[in-house]
Design a protein around this motif. Structure first.
Motif, PDB file in Angstrom:
ATOM      1  N   ARG A 129     -37.764 -19.598  -6.059  1.00 29.21           N
ATOM      2  CA  ARG A 129     -39.086 -19.613  -6.683  1.00 29.21           C
ATOM      3  C   ARG A 129     -39.979 -18.442  -6.266  1.00 29.21           C
ATOM      4  O   ARG A 129     -40.982 -18.154  -6.915  1.00 29.21           O
ATOM      5  N   SER A 130     -39.588 -17.733  -5.216  1.00 30.29           N
ATOM      6  CA  SER A 130     -40.373 -16.556  -4.822  1.00 30.29           C
ATOM      7  C   SER A 130     -40.009 -15.316  -5.626  1.00 30.29           C
ATOM      8  O   SER A 130     -40.647 -14.277  -5.479  1.00 30.29           O
ATOM      9  N   HIS A 149     -35.724 -17.737 -20.009  1.00 30.41           N
ATOM     10  CA  HIS A 149     -37.158 -17.922 -19.756  1.00 30.41           C
ATOM     11  C   HIS A 149     -37.441 -19.347 -19.261  1.00 30.41           C
ATOM     12  O   HIS A 149     -38.073 -19.541 -18.216  1.00 30.41           O
ATOM     13  N   TYR A 150     -36.957 -20.322 -20.002  1.00 32.78           N
ATOM     14  CA  TYR A 150     -37.203 -21.717 -19.629  1.00 32.78           C
ATOM     15  C   TYR A 150     -36.575 -22.041 -18.268  1.00 32.78           C
ATOM     16  O   TYR A 150     -37.183 -22.731 -17.447  1.00 32.78           O
ATOM     17  N   GLU A 153     -38.483 -20.459 -15.407  1.00 35.21           N
ATOM     18  CA  GLU A 153     -39.745 -21.187 -15.209  1.00 35.21           C
ATOM     19  C   GLU A 153     -39.490 -22.504 -14.471  1.00 35.21           C
ATOM     20  O   GLU A 153     -40.227 -22.871 -13.550  1.00 35.21           O
ATOM     21  N   ARG A 154     -38.439 -23.205 -14.892  1.00 39.00           N
ATOM     22  CA  ARG A 154     -38.096 -24.465 -14.225  1.00 39.00           C
ATOM     23  C   ARG A 154     -37.842 -24.243 -12.731  1.00 39.00           C
ATOM     24  O   ARG A 154     -38.296 -25.001 -11.881  1.00 39.00           O
ATOM     25  N   LEU A 155     -37.146 -23.154 -12.442  1.00 33.05           N
ATOM     26  CA  LEU A 155     -36.856 -22.828 -11.043  1.00 33.05           C
ATOM     27  C   LEU A 155     -38.128 -22.474 -10.286  1.00 33.05           C
ATOM     28  O   LEU A 155     -38.211 -22.638  -9.069  1.00 33.05           O
ATOM     29  N   GLY A 156     -39.132 -21.988 -11.003  1.00 34.95           N
ATOM     30  CA  GLY A 156     -40.411 -21.670 -10.365  1.00 34.95           C
ATOM     31  C   GLY A 156     -40.615 -20.201 -10.060  1.00 34.95           C
ATOM     32  O   GLY A 156     -41.516 -19.832  -9.314  1.00 34.95           O
ATOM     33  N   MET A 157     -39.775 -19.352 -10.617  1.00 40.38           N
ATOM     34  CA  MET A 157     -40.003 -17.921 -10.463  1.00 40.38           C
ATOM     35  C   MET A 157     -41.261 -17.534 -11.247  1.00 40.38           C
ATOM     36  O   MET A 157     -41.669 -18.253 -12.152  1.00 40.38           O
ATOM     37  N   MET A 158     -41.845 -16.388 -10.943  1.00 45.26           N
ATOM     38  CA  MET A 158     -42.873 -15.876 -11.845  1.00 45.26           C
ATOM     39  C   MET A 158     -42.149 -15.197 -12.999  1.00 45.26           C
ATOM     40  O   MET A 158     -41.434 -14.209 -12.803  1.00 45.26           O
ATOM     41  N   VAL A 159     -42.315 -15.743 -14.192  1.00 43.49           N
ATOM     42  CA  VAL A 159     -41.637 -15.201 -15.363  1.00 43.49           C
ATOM     43  C   VAL A 159     -42.543 -14.184 -16.051  1.00 43.49           C
ATOM     44  O   VAL A 159     -43.694 -14.483 -16.356  1.00 43.49           O
ATOM     45  N   ILE A 160     -42.008 -12.990 -16.274  1.00 44.00           N
ATOM     46  CA  ILE A 160     -42.706 -11.963 -17.045  1.00 44.00           C
ATOM     47  C   ILE A 160     -41.986 -11.878 -18.394  1.00 44.00           C
ATOM     48  O   ILE A 160     -40.914 -11.293 -18.495  1.00 44.00           O
TER      49      ILE A 160
ATOM     50  N   ASP B  86     -45.858 -16.742  -5.288  1.00 41.05           N
ATOM     51  CA  ASP B  86     -44.961 -17.884  -5.084  1.00 41.05           C
ATOM     52  C   ASP B  86     -45.277 -19.081  -5.986  1.00 41.05           C
ATOM     53  O   ASP B  86     -44.369 -19.746  -6.475  1.00 41.05           O
ATOM     54  N   VAL B  88     -46.952 -18.862  -8.805  1.00 43.48           N
ATOM     55  CA  VAL B  88     -47.127 -18.410 -10.185  1.00 43.48           C
ATOM     56  C   VAL B  88     -45.815 -18.599 -10.940  1.00 43.48           C
ATOM     57  O   VAL B  88     -44.757 -18.228 -10.450  1.00 43.48           O
ATOM     58  N   ARG B 108     -47.816 -23.745 -12.226  1.00 43.38           N
ATOM     59  CA  ARG B 108     -47.185 -24.747 -13.086  1.00 43.38           C
ATOM     60  C   ARG B 108     -48.211 -25.690 -13.729  1.00 43.38           C
ATOM     61  O   ARG B 108     -48.104 -26.032 -14.901  1.00 43.38           O
TER      62      ARG B 108
END
Lengths: 437, 437
Positions: A129-130, A149-150, A153-160, B86, B88, B108
């Motif tokens: 997630r970091s 993308h989904y 996001e579920r994992l918690g990364m910052m998605v660009i 983290d 985000v 989230r």
């Protein structure tokens, strides 16, 4: 090596547990399949009256193999489980550039399951997630863009969610936001290397750790080259829209084959000519059944991709079997003067030659009745003094190594870097000008 | 008229309840703001030591108005609440074509809240889970594409994430999947009308019910024209990426102003010159505070959009105040020979004239020291016999009606349909060739 799991219990389940999950999930898929025009027709023909008629893998293998043609003939709703789209929350489709598009439907639970699997894939490839995830794949009806993308996001990364193209902006974004993880095609990653250099950015000032390279077949040699240029890990993934896109199979940090998530898919490798099941280790056509999609059940789908299954266990502890790289497609095989050649074989040879750069093209023409193969490659100019004799020696070397691998003596053309076309999306490296057969 | 609510309790809450929610949520935003470089600096200057220092709306109005320039100066992390990304899960940004991009971050919960609001908007516009939603807006860093996508999915519509462009494919998809709801720019919807005709498809064979028209300013007259051509309802929406994109304000089925969700945003209308708060009904600059975003707090943001608030209650029963259409921007105002003119004023006049088609351009040139305004419009050719006198009469009429509205006598050029440029994305209807001032 640091190994993280998204769902350790499932990922390390033993064979008996995995098979029990498969047979149980299959019951739900068969139940949904009764609601589709395609399967209700076939079940009738086969005398299948209830999900309980499919209790074993032997029963399962009585179900018909399904081809892309079947999907197309069923356009748009032949595989839809239900009378309308009320439960459907997502439709995806192929571009249909070569004919009628193939369509998939997801209900909310299907989407949830697909998303969870992608998070599992990304975790297997070391993401946490970091991480900062720059999704350079195109969004839209293509499952690869929104699918990753989904999952990210579920994992918690910052998605660009930057999508494809606009290289300068991609590079600035990587720099300004400390992107650690790219999702990108191998062709575009190659192109990015040059662009970053031209942009005057030192790779060390970026925070890149890894790239998920997908949507395009590429060889192990291409991967190694990309890893070396960027000093990152490149992970191979395998998916197709008919099978929910990117969550199907993914490399773990050991990068020795693509774990196919067998709690969610049934994998078979068949002889493409006879349809016969092949044992692990033998190369054949990948056939997959999706156990996570009830809005549009699809079982025993012929992918047209050729690969084999590794027989040894992976060091990561995951018990789900590993698929080899795709070695070609039953339908992209080139027949050159009667010899079967896959473009990947050519790529494999030339990428092993250190003087050869990151770009190449395969050109086929006809000279009378004879097929002529020309392989165009870019060279690393700094490795040459400018002496034409040196270049001739390299030409011969490439030609000779290709002949040893594919049994055809190609013409080789050397080009300076930047001359051959580059691709921001899927590369089209084969130009076949031999006309209709 | 059928009125559906997504969250009836909130949508019909009385003023005191809404204000209580606002002040409570504000506490969390202030708390998050302490973690940002921008606000911690300003809070120090203002002597604000804790969220409890901002307990009333009077306290709130002591906070600084924030401009786009402030956001740009803070690029990339001046408004980020925290040391790293983290928490985000999403970053969006403007294209930065006119300078440094503006960036927003969501954790989230922020994403969850933004998605829920878009589902509320779509419900207000009459959408239900049985609808088929074709998202013709571009995905990627632009909040409009993914924002509506997420909201439509939350609502349970079938989302077709087709993105922009490729008109033939758009039309085939509308036909084959019975699309009921479009998300599209007004320019592209205009273009689609022509393309559908050319494609030989009768509009009655499509299942279209409504279009969410966004991302571009357009007038009431344009809306009426689009509704008439397609025999659908067109809903206006208002959002900006700095305020989470599309969930900010939306029309309900009565289409008489944009309900701004006051449980999630604090709306102020100010005099753009003095910063003074204006009473409901008076036109001024829209200033918004987002109460749903903690990863990147942003309060009292100057949108540069000019609008007013309606003072009467809406028949739909929603208590959240309604914003008028955006009448212009503090920064797209044209100054023509010293007179302030908004392009929307010109559009409003010409779209009321029945002989005028769906496309127009505004052209500014310089003749010595004098500004010359040329308005180019397409005409409905079937309304004319071909007699040039008829066209001259129309020209004079358009010119005269424009002069009455904007106090400038423009040159009018009439064109056959299809001559002026069409836009698949945001239209660029003003060409200003007067050079630098």
């Amino acid at each position: 090596m640091q190994v993280n799991y998204w769902n350790k219990e499932i990922e390390t389940a033993d064979r008996a547990e995995i098979e029990a999950i498969q047979l149980e999930k299959l019951q739900h898929i068969i139940k949904a399949a009764f609601k589709t025009p395609f399967y209700s027709r076939h079940f009738k023909k086969l005398g299948i009256k209830s999900p309980r008629d499919i209790k074993t893998f032997e029963d399962f293998r009585k179900l018909p193999l399904v081809s892309k043609e079947d999907l197309r003939r069923g356009y748009p709703n032949g595989f839809l489980a239900g009378e309308n789209y009320d439960d459907v929350v997502r439709m995806h489709s192929s571009s249909g550039t070569t004919g009628i598009p193939t369509v998939i439907y997801w209900n909310r639970e299907d989407l949830e399951a697909a998303t969870d699997l992608v998070a599992r894939c990304l975790t297997a490839a070391g993401c946490t997630r970091s991480d900062i995830f720059q999704n350079m794949m195109s969004y839209g009806l293509f499952t690869g863009g929104l699918g990753l993308h989904y999952g990210a996001e579920r994992l918690g990364m910052m998605v660009i969610p930057i999508g494809g193209g606009n290289t300068i902006r991609q590079i600035n974004t990587m720099r300004d936001f400390g992107t650690t993880t790219l999702h990108i095609t191998p062709s575009y990653l190659m192109h990015l290397a040059t662009a970053i250099k031209e942009h005057g950015i030192a790779l060390e000032t970026l925070s890149l750790k890894r790239a998920i390279v997908g949507a395009e077949p590429h060889t192990e040699e291409t991967r190694r080259k990309l890893e070396e240029i960027f000093n990152i890990d490149c992970y191979n993934c395998y998916g197709l829209s008919e099978m929910n896109g990117p969550g199907l199979a993914f490399e773990c940090v050991y990068k020795n084959g693509l774990h196919i998530w067998e709690d969610s898919y049934i994998l078979e490798i068949i002889d493409p000519a006879t349809g016969e099941l092949l044992p692990d280790g033998e190369t054949g056509e990948v056939v997959v059944t999706c156990l996570n999609r009830r809005a549009m059940p699809l079982m025993r789908y012929r992918t047209r991709d050729l690969a084999h299954v590794y027989t040894d266990m992976c060091q990561c502890g995951r018990t789900h079997r590993r698929l080899s790289r795709i070695k070609g497609r039953t339908d992209d095989m080139l027949i050159i003067n009667g010899v079967n050649v896959f473009p990947s074989q050519i790529e494999e040879v030339i990428m092993k030659i250190p003087e050869v750069g990151t770009n190449y093209m395969i050109h086929l023409t006809k000279s009378g009745a004879i097929d002529r193969l020309t392989v165009k490659v870019e060279i690393y100019s700094k490795m040459f003094s400018g002496d034409p004799v040196e270049l001739d020696i390299l030409k011969d070397k490439i030609s000779e190594e290709l002949r040893a691998s594919i049994y055809i003596h190609p013409r080789v053309q050397l080009h300076e870097p930047g001359i051959l076309p580059t691709f921001e999306g899927k590369g089209k490296r084969v130009v076949d000008e031999r006309g209709e057969f």
